[in-house]
Design an enzyme around this catalytic site. Sequence first.
Site, PDB file in Angstrom:
ATOM      1  N   ASP A 156       0.827  -1.214   0.000  1.00  0.00           N
ATOM      2  CA  ASP A 156       0.000   0.000   0.000  1.00  0.00           C
ATOM      3  C   ASP A 156       0.857   1.258   0.000  1.00  0.00           C
ATOM      4  OD1 ASP A 156      -2.016   1.836   0.151  1.00  0.00           O
ATOM      5  OD2 ASP A 156      -2.764   1.230   2.098  1.00  0.00           O
ATOM      6  N   ASP A 340      -1.734   5.648  -6.644  1.00  0.00           N
ATOM      7  CA  ASP A 340      -2.097   4.851  -5.463  1.00  0.00           C
ATOM      8  C   ASP A 340      -2.204   3.375  -5.837  1.00  0.00           C
ATOM      9  OD1 ASP A 340      -2.892   4.363  -2.795  1.00  0.00           O
ATOM     10  OD2 ASP A 340      -4.983   4.357  -3.391  1.00  0.00           O
TER      11      ASP A 340
END
Length: 468
Positions: A156, A340
């Site tokens: 992440d 992202d």
Amino acid sequence: MCVRFMASICPSTAMSHILFSYLLLFFLCYCMSSCSKPLYGAEEARDGFHSTPVSALLPKNKCSVPAGESSRGGLRITPKYGPCSRSGHTQPPSSHKILGRDEQRASFINSRFNQYTPQNWMDHGRTQTKLFGEDGNFLVDVGFGTPPQQFKLILDTGSSITWIQCKPCESCLPAARFDPSGSSTYSNGSCISTVGQYGYEIGYGDNSTSHGIFGCDTLSLEPSDVFQKFQFGCGINNRGDFGSGVDGMMGLGRGELSTVSQTAPKFNKVFSYCLPKEDSIGSLFFGEKATSLSSSLKFTKLVSRPDSEFYFVNLLGISVGNRRLNIPSSVFAKSGTIIDSGTVITRLPQPVYSKLKAAFKKAMKKYPLSNRRLQKGDILDTCYDLSGTKEVLLPEIVLHFGEGTDVRLTGTGIIWGNDPSHLCLSFAGNSFGWDSNLTIIGNRQQVSMTVLYDIQGGRIGFGGNDCS
């Protein structure tokens, strides 16, 4: 070079001028088509379109990589769902569920950039709280402790805390748990002088949470990459649905506690990944191993946002089928653009998405729209029935970043779905109740692409078209 060559044979007669004009046009077209190399995609689109088998747009049911193999080396990235999954998720949840959780993540990310949203008071009210939506699709295996205990972590870039579940657990999820008593190098508390001894608490967009204490121990990425006194979250109270087979989170954000920051003395805050398709295996590299890939990439600048853990870049425009949308770059600059790894579908400001949607529908006008009714919460609203079609002519979508970096998308980079009668444009507009102009480049648009983060160099690079 082509023009200088033609100039040397420039004739004077009218007929020769005509012949010269045709030859000049031919050579210019040749140079434009053969000398410019596409940054992403198997080949340059002809007239802005790619002929693509419909079967190539659908999920595969067999892993194309033998167990345990990864041709590129580095840390193996495995899909959370699909035939190459090592977390037990060979059958993914419904698209509706995946995209619903994705919308929660996008909502939370947007909320962090708007001071008037009701979620923000939670950020300010708890010392160690971070808020994200979560449905990480990609996992890496790392070791903690001496000897190493292995864990599968969600990769992440939007989070800076790396955490795993620890014994003894007050409330734990059905996943692996780190045993501090089984490690000869473990210690409680912070091992970073600028970080307090407090615990952490992380809330996710689907109401999943992890909270616990900080611990310090050895982090083992690869046999040659072992780090002493790595600070991580030791979760003792966790709830929600991170998915079976998921043991925690690897934070690759820009914060002080991230894996990127804590390994900086060796890796100089450089890492790269190639996120795999569901039937393949990807790779995560750090330091010199990542830098060795840079010669084949094209870079754009990172935009400095000291208050943010996210990676911001300058998106200047978008093209569909060789036609650039009439959108001022100031629209993207208003709130910015982030890259992202945890968001699935790319989110655009609503005015931008409306123009992208209109251009895509115009380019796809010869194909029938899907007659399936949208459900409440559906974020993909431009879908086609290609059940009677073997090959589809898809318009190429190009993301134009600063420094002349163009990222070309086609195939599964622009289409989402598991049913040929309902295949959708994999972009969405921000649909939140405030002025949400943040652009989020999701992982669907990054799959099979090498993305290199050079934080100290202030740049991000893109390139390649597969993870092999």
